[in-house]
Design a protein around this motif. Structure first.
Motif, short mmCIF file in Angstrom:
data_model
loop_
_atom_site.label_atom_id
_atom_site.label_comp_id
_atom_site.label_asym_id
_atom_site.label_seq_id
_atom_site.Cartn_x
_atom_site.Cartn_y
_atom_site.Cartn_z
N LYS A 1 -4.33 4.21 5.29
CA LYS A 1 -4.11 3.99 6.72
C LYS A 1 -2.86 3.15 6.98
CE LYS A 1 -8.87 4.57 8.11
NZ LYS A 1 -10.06 3.98 8.68
N LEU A 2 -2.57 2.24 6.05
CA LEU A 2 -1.34 1.44 6.15
C LEU A 2 -0.46 1.79 4.98
CD1 LEU A 2 -2.75 -2.08 7.11
CD2 LEU A 2 -1.81 -0.35 8.62
N ASN A 3 0.84 1.80 5.19
CA ASN A 3 1.77 2.20 4.15
C ASN A 3 2.91 1.20 4.11
OD1 ASN A 3 3.47 3.51 2.41
ND2 ASN A 3 3.17 5.53 3.33
N ASP B 1 -5.90 -6.04 9.02
CA ASP B 1 -4.86 -5.72 8.05
C ASP B 1 -3.68 -5.23 8.86
OD1 ASP B 1 -6.00 -5.72 5.15
OD2 ASP B 1 -7.56 -4.81 6.38
N ILE B 2 -2.49 -5.72 8.54
CA ILE B 2 -1.31 -5.25 9.27
C ILE B 2 -0.20 -4.81 8.33
CG2 ILE B 2 -1.78 -6.64 11.32
CD1 ILE B 2 0.27 -8.63 10.42
N HIS B 3 0.51 -3.80 8.76
CA HIS B 3 1.71 -3.34 8.06
C HIS B 3 2.88 -3.99 8.77
CE1 HIS B 3 4.85 0.07 7.77
NE2 HIS B 3 5.01 -0.75 6.75
N LYS C 1 -7.38 2.13 12.91
CA LYS C 1 -6.07 1.79 13.46
C LYS C 1 -6.21 1.41 14.92
CE LYS C 1 -2.49 3.90 10.70
NZ LYS C 1 -1.25 4.64 10.72
N SER D 1 0.84 -1.19 0.00
CA SER D 1 0.00 0.00 0.00
C SER D 1 0.88 1.24 0.00
CB SER D 1 -0.91 -0.01 1.23
OG SER D 1 -1.69 1.15 1.26
N ASP E 1 1.99 -1.50 12.22
CA ASP E 1 0.66 -0.91 12.38
C ASP E 1 -0.38 -1.98 12.14
OD1 ASP E 1 0.27 1.80 13.12
OD2 ASP E 1 1.17 2.45 11.23
N LEU E 2 -1.58 -1.79 12.70
CA LEU E 2 -2.66 -2.73 12.42
C LEU E 2 -3.99 -2.01 12.36
CD1 LEU E 2 -4.07 -4.26 15.40
CD2 LEU E 2 -1.62 -4.27 15.57
N LYS F 1 1.11 -4.08 18.31
CA LYS F 1 2.15 -3.36 17.57
C LYS F 1 3.51 -3.73 18.15
CE LYS F 1 1.73 0.93 16.18
NZ LYS F 1 1.42 2.36 16.07
N CYS G 1 1.88 -5.14 3.46
CA CYS G 1 0.69 -5.39 4.26
C CYS G 1 0.18 -6.83 4.08
CB CYS G 1 -0.42 -4.43 3.85
SG CYS G 1 0.02 -2.70 4.11
#
Length: 186
Positions: A25-27, A77-79, A66, A21, A59-60, A42, A30
């Motif tokens: 919200k997540l970058n 969804d998690i980064h 978040k 992504s 991040d999640l 986290k 993922c």
């Protein structure tokens, strides 16, 4: 009444989606899935199996927002930050995100109880099949037919049969075409 969630179990999540992504919200790298056991926070250090690739949760997102933690039953969804940056390309649907301390067993051989439904020809040792575990699928080969059994009470009807016919239940040994995560009675 809802049964309690098993948050005291080791963390497990079957990966249902892998994506990068560039915004939102997540970058970054993922992963998506539903938590099957334990708690995720986290900065947790995890392993992606069967790759044995380690990562850290950056991040999640739980329920579209978040958060700092997620529990069994949550779709998330998690980064992740990959320890080996090249490993992300090898992650696929069906791989398992697991705690480092209590990781999921990885194998190339499993014993399965199978029901043969409407068969035109009997199933023999050496027959090629497809095995599904959670969202993962893998080509496999039957290496041994241990027994035919009665599904209602588990009594053995025949040991070491040469084949499985229509509507028979059998315990078979299967050799997987690749490593897969498989927990007893999962």
């Amino acid at each position: 009444e809802m049964p309690p969630r098993p948050i005291d179990k080791p963390f497990r999540m079957t990966i249902t989606n892998v994506y990068e992504s560039p915004f939102g919200k997540l970058n970054g790298h993922c992963l998506s899935g539903k938590i099957e056991g334990g708690i995720l926070r986290k900065e947790d250090k995890l392993v992606i199996l069967p790759l044995e690739a380690q990562c850290v949760v950056k991040d999640l997102i739980v329920g579209g927002e978040k958060g700092r933690e997620a529990v069994v039953g949550d779709n998330i969804d998690i980064h992740v930050k990959m320890i080996d940056k090249t490993a992300f390309e090898a992650i696929k649907q069906g791989h398992v995100l697991s705690s480092l301390k209590f990781s999921v067993p990885v194998t190339r051989r499993i014993i399965v109880e199978a029901l043969a439904l409407d068969l035109e020809v009997p199933v023999l040792r050496g027959t090629e099949v497809v095995i599904y575990i959670a969202t993962n699928k893998c080509p496999a080969r039957i290496t041994r037919i241990n027994c035919i059994f009665n599904p209602s009470d588990g009594t053995i009807i025949k040991k070491n049969p040469k084949s499985i016919k229509a509507n028979e239940c059998a315990e078979i040994e299967v050799e997987l075409g690749e490593k897969m995560c498989a927990e007893l009675f999962s």
